[in-house]
Motif scaffolding. Structure first.
Motif, PDB file in Angstrom:
ATOM      1  N   SER A  50      38.408 -58.560  88.639  1.00 26.29           N
ATOM      2  CA  SER A  50      37.579 -57.266  88.223  1.00 26.29           C
ATOM      3  C   SER A  50      36.701 -56.990  87.315  1.00 26.29           C
ATOM      4  O   SER A  50      37.690 -58.278  86.531  1.00 26.29           O
ATOM      5  CB  SER A  50      37.611 -55.621  87.843  1.00 26.29           C
ATOM      6  OG  SER A  50      38.819 -55.808  89.247  1.00 26.29           O
ATOM      7  N   ILE A  51      35.540 -56.916  87.311  1.00 26.28           N
ATOM      8  CA  ILE A  51      35.370 -57.518  85.449  1.00 26.28           C
ATOM      9  C   ILE A  51      35.114 -56.253  84.766  1.00 26.28           C
ATOM     10  O   ILE A  51      35.230 -55.131  84.595  1.00 26.28           O
ATOM     11  CB  ILE A  51      33.239 -57.648  85.349  1.00 26.28           C
ATOM     12  CG1 ILE A  51      32.749 -58.377  84.829  1.00 26.28           C
ATOM     13  CG2 ILE A  51      32.314 -55.773  86.022  1.00 26.28           C
ATOM     14  CD1 ILE A  51      30.999 -58.458  85.082  1.00 26.28           C
ATOM     15  N   VAL A  52      34.966 -57.219  83.457  1.00 34.21           N
ATOM     16  CA  VAL A  52      35.627 -56.449  82.118  1.00 34.21           C
ATOM     17  C   VAL A  52      34.112 -56.665  80.958  1.00 34.21           C
ATOM     18  O   VAL A  52      33.955 -55.415  80.168  1.00 34.21           O
ATOM     19  CB  VAL A  52      36.788 -56.768  81.515  1.00 34.21           C
ATOM     20  CG1 VAL A  52      37.888 -56.461  81.567  1.00 34.21           C
ATOM     21  CG2 VAL A  52      36.678 -58.067  81.372  1.00 34.21           C
ATOM     22  N   GLY A  99      39.710 -54.442  77.377  1.00 39.56           N
ATOM     23  CA  GLY A  99      38.883 -54.591  78.178  1.00 39.56           C
ATOM     24  C   GLY A  99      37.927 -53.465  78.753  1.00 39.56           C
ATOM     25  O   GLY A  99      37.342 -53.472  79.391  1.00 39.56           O
ATOM     26  N   ARG A 100      38.983 -52.691  79.207  1.00 40.87           N
ATOM     27  CA  ARG A 100      38.533 -51.340  79.378  1.00 40.87           C
ATOM     28  C   ARG A 100      37.689 -50.613  78.654  1.00 40.87           C
ATOM     29  O   ARG A 100      36.286 -49.854  79.303  1.00 40.87           O
ATOM     30  CB  ARG A 100      39.783 -50.244  79.791  1.00 40.87           C
ATOM     31  CG  ARG A 100      39.567 -48.679  80.127  1.00 40.87           C
ATOM     32  CD  ARG A 100      39.961 -47.772  80.148  1.00 40.87           C
ATOM     33  NE  ARG A 100      39.902 -46.850  80.711  1.00 40.87           N
ATOM     34  CZ  ARG A 100      38.729 -45.553  80.870  1.00 40.87           C
ATOM     35  NH1 ARG A 100      38.622 -45.702  79.709  1.00 40.87           N
ATOM     36  NH2 ARG A 100      38.593 -44.474  81.463  1.00 40.87           N
ATOM     37  N   ASP A 101      37.033 -50.731  77.748  1.00 36.57           N
ATOM     38  CA  ASP A 101      35.813 -50.033  76.660  1.00 36.57           C
ATOM     39  C   ASP A 101      35.649 -51.293  75.805  1.00 36.57           C
ATOM     40  O   ASP A 101      36.751 -51.376  74.887  1.00 36.57           O
ATOM     41  CB  ASP A 101      36.822 -48.558  75.960  1.00 36.57           C
ATOM     42  CG  ASP A 101      37.298 -47.395  76.793  1.00 36.57           C
ATOM     43  OD1 ASP A 101      36.263 -47.025  77.895  1.00 36.57           O
ATOM     44  OD2 ASP A 101      38.177 -47.352  77.512  1.00 36.57           O
ATOM     45  N   PHE A 337      35.256 -51.430  92.721  1.00 35.59           N
ATOM     46  CA  PHE A 337      34.638 -50.388  91.686  1.00 35.59           C
ATOM     47  C   PHE A 337      34.189 -50.741  90.157  1.00 35.59           C
ATOM     48  O   PHE A 337      35.108 -51.341  89.443  1.00 35.59           O
ATOM     49  CB  PHE A 337      36.567 -49.108  91.393  1.00 35.59           C
ATOM     50  CG  PHE A 337      36.839 -48.709  93.284  1.00 35.59           C
ATOM     51  CD1 PHE A 337      36.337 -47.821  93.772  1.00 35.59           C
ATOM     52  CD2 PHE A 337      37.597 -49.219  93.739  1.00 35.59           C
ATOM     53  CE1 PHE A 337      36.556 -46.501  94.574  1.00 35.59           C
ATOM     54  CE2 PHE A 337      37.940 -49.008  95.240  1.00 35.59           C
ATOM     55  CZ  PHE A 337      37.701 -47.690  95.500  1.00 35.59           C
ATOM     56  N   GLU A 338      33.681 -50.045  90.319  1.00 35.05           N
ATOM     57  CA  GLU A 338      32.794 -49.955  88.756  1.00 35.05           C
ATOM     58  C   GLU A 338      32.634 -48.403  88.324  1.00 35.05           C
ATOM     59  O   GLU A 338      32.076 -47.762  88.825  1.00 35.05           O
ATOM     60  CB  GLU A 338      32.222 -51.186  88.751  1.00 35.05           C
ATOM     61  CG  GLU A 338      30.823 -51.050  89.458  1.00 35.05           C
ATOM     62  CD  GLU A 338      29.413 -52.625  89.237  1.00 35.05           C
ATOM     63  OE1 GLU A 338      30.134 -52.643  87.860  1.00 35.05           O
ATOM     64  OE2 GLU A 338      29.036 -52.195  90.117  1.00 35.05           O
ATOM     65  N   ARG A 339      32.692 -48.517  87.151  1.00 33.55           N
ATOM     66  CA  ARG A 339      31.199 -47.598  86.016  1.00 33.55           C
ATOM     67  C   ARG A 339      30.205 -47.067  86.916  1.00 33.55           C
ATOM     68  O   ARG A 339      29.259 -48.657  86.133  1.00 33.55           O
ATOM     69  CB  ARG A 339      32.277 -47.205  84.802  1.00 33.55           C
ATOM     70  CG  ARG A 339      33.621 -46.974  85.153  1.00 33.55           C
ATOM     71  CD  ARG A 339      33.835 -46.072  83.543  1.00 33.55           C
ATOM     72  NE  ARG A 339      35.296 -46.500  82.915  1.00 33.55           N
ATOM     73  CZ  ARG A 339      36.622 -46.518  83.304  1.00 33.55           C
ATOM     74  NH1 ARG A 339      36.144 -48.140  82.375  1.00 33.55           N
ATOM     75  NH2 ARG A 339      37.442 -46.291  82.643  1.00 33.55           N
ATOM     76  N   ALA A 340      29.298 -46.352  86.383  1.00 39.64           N
ATOM     77  CA  ALA A 340      28.229 -46.999  86.295  1.00 39.64           C
ATOM     78  C   ALA A 340      26.988 -45.528  85.083  1.00 39.64           C
ATOM     79  O   ALA A 340      27.549 -44.608  84.662  1.00 39.64           O
ATOM     80  CB  ALA A 340      27.451 -45.748  87.712  1.00 39.64           C
ATOM     81  N   PRO A 341      26.993 -47.137  84.591  1.00 39.63           N
ATOM     82  CA  PRO A 341      26.708 -46.861  82.935  1.00 39.63           C
ATOM     83  C   PRO A 341      25.548 -45.429  82.807  1.00 39.63           C
ATOM     84  O   PRO A 341      25.353 -44.545  82.014  1.00 39.63           O
ATOM     85  CB  PRO A 341      25.672 -47.640  82.236  1.00 39.63           C
ATOM     86  CG  PRO A 341      26.808 -48.666  82.996  1.00 39.63           C
ATOM     87  CD  PRO A 341      26.837 -47.897  84.376  1.00 39.63           C
ATOM     88  N   CYS A 350      34.953 -43.719  87.917  1.00 40.06           N
ATOM     89  CA  CYS A 350      34.901 -45.546  89.027  1.00 40.06           C
ATOM     90  C   CYS A 350      33.944 -44.894  90.652  1.00 40.06           C
ATOM     91  O   CYS A 350      34.820 -44.240  91.426  1.00 40.06           O
ATOM     92  CB  CYS A 350      36.533 -45.891  88.788  1.00 40.06           C
ATOM     93  SG  CYS A 350      36.887 -46.730  87.305  1.00 40.06           S
ATOM     94  N   TYR A 351      33.317 -45.443  90.808  1.00 41.62           N
ATOM     95  CA  TYR A 351      32.684 -45.876  91.785  1.00 41.62           C
ATOM     96  C   TYR A 351      32.501 -46.755  93.035  1.00 41.62           C
ATOM     97  O   TYR A 351      33.034 -48.267  92.031  1.00 41.62           O
ATOM     98  CB  TYR A 351      30.745 -45.793  92.051  1.00 41.62           C
ATOM     99  CG  TYR A 351      30.566 -44.276  90.988  1.00 41.62           C
ATOM    100  CD1 TYR A 351      30.080 -43.079  92.306  1.00 41.62           C
ATOM    101  CD2 TYR A 351      30.998 -43.987  90.173  1.00 41.62           C
ATOM    102  CE1 TYR A 351      29.754 -41.804  91.621  1.00 41.62           C
ATOM    103  CE2 TYR A 351      29.851 -42.922  89.754  1.00 41.62           C
ATOM    104  CZ  TYR A 351      30.096 -42.002  90.388  1.00 41.62           C
ATOM    105  OH  TYR A 351      29.407 -40.676  89.297  1.00 41.62           O
ATOM    106  N   PRO A 352      32.829 -47.232  94.244  1.00 40.68           N
ATOM    107  CA  PRO A 352      32.866 -48.355  95.012  1.00 40.68           C
ATOM    108  C   PRO A 352      32.172 -48.874  94.587  1.00 40.68           C
ATOM    109  O   PRO A 352      30.851 -48.022  94.466  1.00 40.68           O
ATOM    110  CB  PRO A 352      33.284 -47.617  95.975  1.00 40.68           C
ATOM    111  CG  PRO A 352      33.113 -46.152  96.215  1.00 40.68           C
ATOM    112  CD  PRO A 352      33.283 -46.148  95.160  1.00 40.68           C
TER     113      PRO A 352
END
Length: 778
Positions: A50-52, A99-101, A337-341, A350-352
């Protein structure tokens, strides 16, 4: 790679950043990036990524090594520094939770002289250079140490972005929460006694005699003259052990002198060993003041500023660690999944991703087993929070269905798709989805070998094969179970390396007339050969799959022609020069049929015969030899063309030259002796002559043994053998006035001096003149 994982799009490079704590951090340069990389982290198995952080800066070293601008802060797990490039600006970011935040560094409130700074958030931050040092004996631009948690010292600048030429020195003793400026120029750093002594030497090209040191984590600095004579500092070394207080400065007085080693001992600066009363504590917090980091509150021991004592070998930095209750911050987005800024109002949801189906069974899901669909969250690896919120508990349990094979791929291990006869080939079958335990794999290797495999994608016995004959083989693999099937195809080119190529072209050509260029390749059974033709000074070649090309030359003069032949495993080249004239004459010649018996039909033999005929005619007619060129043509019967070239340096007209040549040929005065005393007569072939070469070249091919045969219009291809060797040639020395007294000029076939010499069997021509046996020079 998709923005939240899924490695399988075109990429440029991969760099491993860290493999600590059952997790891989890697930097991947994707197809749209040039000087930046995307940072990904894996699951505990190292399979899903997953991208960080996107667009992390990189630097290419002179040795083509790539350095990624990311630094794992030693001493406190989960803390990283990285330089991110956005809209052309480089900013330094810090993470406390792997890398979460990520957040920018807070600038200091004052400079090294205690004056307030004008750098205010959010428009101004502290930025650090994260370069490795080229010299292994000095620190990089940022220095951390396992035995000195929270202590970070580095070179950088204040502002809206990182500036390359500004390298002021900053330090933090609370792991990046607060920073102080200590120097205006970059320094090399060395930590002694668990960071109890920080040594700094200016990074400069001028000689030095002083160093600076601090015993209160950079609050104050003292100066020490480590030598009476200034030295160019090459490096800093400390004695083994984190507790050491002894270091060595090594360098040289001048560029021609030997190394100078100066030992510096700080033990006398401290009167005693530290006791428990000499320490206080500090609690780790992030930039927002959060105390629960990676699921726990951590407290560390720190020597008091007023205590001048040695920490020593028994010193430990960690004091206490207390688990926290789990909260939303302890969970990162799961794979897919990833967060939408843009949707921060909804919190850290987190959105798929569009390409990810959360309920889809995993690749290793087999009939009879079960799996859980992801909720979109997973606890950060090595996070030790307990109880509280569990964002994974709502995962649904599913039974694994029977999945049809999908995404079947076929490849070769460690090889290109072009191999040689007899090479060992290992085929690899990969299946992206589907139940492999219930799937049968039918493999057709297209050379009569067919087989059926079970569990092919997980077997320890891969498909191994060897093709004995050249050719193109279409390998098919079909995967099938009761739910469906998939198949994959791979084309294998089996070809021997090319050994040589010979360019056949007329040496003389008329302006704007068609000229046939033909390339003869060895071995003759080479398949799938591509030909690259360079004509004149043009750097862009013409490509053909045929071994011939029609060319026209619009200007008079010498035109270089080069051909390269490539079959995927090798490449060979030959070059010739064509001389282009506006006007010249061609006289067709024929030979006594007895010469055909001795004609091996190879270019080298034809070249030598042409040289002999040219010399004989020049001697008999008095025509300058450089005005005559005889080219023996491939094929049978043996024929040739005699080119009569314009001679600007002589007033004699071309017609006079032609008349003299016609006369000696008509009177049957041109002949030479082949082996065994057999005389070969050279005569006019016909009466058709023009001012330029108009005869099209016949296509011909080369058979094993370097024998070349022309495909004549009305004659079958004839096979010729040449069993005679050189030792027989040397027994026949024929004298006669028709021979040239001097030896043949040593020439190369094509460009003089460009190829190595070898001899070919001489069945036709024996010894020309008293100079000895004629040899082929290539």
């Amino acid at each position: 790679m998709n923005s939240a994982g899924g490695i399988f799009v075109p990429k440029l490079d991969v760099q491993i950043v860290s493999t600590d704590e059952n997790q891989v951090f890697l930097a991947l340069q994707e197809w749209y990036q040039t000087d930046t990389y995307n940072l990904y982290q894996s699951d505990p198995q190292g399979v899903y990524y997953s991208i960080v952080l996107e667009n992390v800066c990189s630097t290419k070293q002179p040795e083509e090594n790539v350095l990624i601008d990311i630094l794992e802060v030693r001493g406190i797990k989960g803390v990283f520094l990285a330089n991110q490039k956005v809209d052309g600006k480089v900013m330094t970011l810090i993470t406390y939770n792997k890398g979460r935040d990520w957040e920018p560094l807070a600038p200091p409130t004052s400079d090294m002289n205690g004056k307030p700074v004008s750098c205010k958030q959010p428009d101004c931050h502290l930025h650090l250079h994260l370069r490795w040092a080229d010299n292994p004996y000095v620190s990089g631009t940022v220095h951390t140490k396992d035995s000195a948690p929270g202590l970070i010292m580095g070179a950088g600048n204040l502002g809206s972005q990182l500036v390359e030429y500004k390298e002021e020195m900053y330090i933090t003793s609370d792991c990046g929460k607060t920073w102080r400026q200590v120097f205006e120029e970059e320094h090399h750093i060395l930590y002694l006694d668990h960071g109890g002594v920080i040594v700094a030497i200016k990074d400069t090209s001028i000689p030095l005699k002083i160093l600076k040191f601090s015993i209160d984590e950079g609050q104050t600095w003292s100066i020490h003259n480590f030598t009476s004579t200034s030295v160019f500092v090459d490096g800093l070394l400390s004695e083994p052990g984190d507790e050491t207080l002894v270091m060595t400065v090594f360098g040289h007085i001048s560029y021609r002198s030997d190394w100078e080693l100066v030992k510096v001992d700080f033990r006398k600066s401290f009167p005693r060993q530290c006791t428990e009363a000499d320490y206080d504590s500090w609690k780790l917090t992030d930039l927002q003041g959060e105390k629960c980091i990676m699921g726990q509150e951590r407290m560390y021991r720190r020597r008091k500023e007023s205590s001048f004592c040695i920490k020593g070998k028994s010193y430990t930095s960690a004091l206490t660690a207390k688990p926290c209750q789990c909260t939303e911050k302890d969970f990162a987005c799961d794979y897919g999944f990833e967060r939408a800024p843009s949707l921060r109002v909804e919190g850290d949801r987190c959105y798929p991703d569009f390409w990810h189906d959360p309920d889809a069974p995993p690749e290793n899901c087999h009939l009879g087993h079960s799996y859980k669909s992801s909720t979109g969250y997973r606890k950060v690896i090595t996070n030790v929070c307990e109880g509280g919120l569990n964002k994974e508990q709502s995962a649904k349990q599913h039974s694994c269905p029977l999945l049809a094979p999908k995404g079947l791929q076929l490849g070769i291990k460690g090889q290109m798709l072009a191999v040689g006869p007899g090479d060992d080939i290992t085929f690899i079958v990969h299946q992206e989805q589907g139940d492999t335990t219930s799937t049968r794999y039918q493999v057709d290797l297209m050379d009569g070998v067919r087989t059926i495999y079970e569990n092919l994608t997980i077997t320890d016995e891969p498909i191994q094969h060897r093709y004995e004959k050249p050719g193109v083989y279409r390998v098919n693999v079909k995967a099938e179970n009761s739910a469906g099937h998939d198949q994959a195809t791979l084309y294998i080119q089996v070809t021997a390396p090319l050994q040589d190529v010979h360019l056949e072209v007329v040496p003389i050509a008329g302006r704007n007339q068609e000229v046939n260029l033909t390339a003869i390749v060895l071995p003759t059974e080479a398949n799938l050969t591509v030909f690259y033709w360079w004509i004149g000074d043009n750097l862009q070649p013409k490509l053909t799959l045929e071994n011939s090309l029609i060319a026209r030359f619009s200007e008079e003069g010498e035109v270089p022609v080069t051909v390269q032949a490539s079959n995927g495993r090798s490449m060979v080249q030959d070059s010739k020069t064509v001389i282009v004239y506006d006007q010249f004459q061609v006289i067709p010649l024929s030979f006594s049929r007895n010469l055909d018996r001795f004609n091996p039909n190879i270019p080298e033999w034809r070249q030598d015969v042409g040289q002999v005929v040219t010399k004989i005619i020049a001697k008999l007619t008095g025509v300058p030899q450089d005005s005559l060129v005889t080219m023996v043509k491939p094929g049978l019967p043996t024929t040739a063309d005699l080119y009569v070239l314009p001679q600007e340096s002589t007033p004699v007209k071309r017609s006079v030259f032609v008349d003299k040549v016609d006369q000696v040929l008509s009177e049957n005065n041109v002949s030479f002796i082949v082996r065994g005393g057999l005389r070969v007569l050279v005569t006019l072939a016909d009466s058709d002559r023009g001012d330029s070469l108009t005869r099209p070249w016949l296509r011909f091919r080369k058979l094993p043994g370097r024998n070349v045969y022309a495909q004549m219009h009305n004659e079958k291809e004839q096979e010729m053998t040449s069993p005679v060797n050189h030792s027989e040639d040397t027994q026949n020395i024929i004298q006669g006035e028709e021979f040239i007294d001097d030896d043949l000029d040593s020439q190369t076939l094509g460009n003089a001096g460009s190829r190595s010499k070898f001899s070919y069997p001489r069945p036709g021509i024996g010894n020309f003149g008293p100079g000895g046996p004629l040899s082929c020079r290539v």
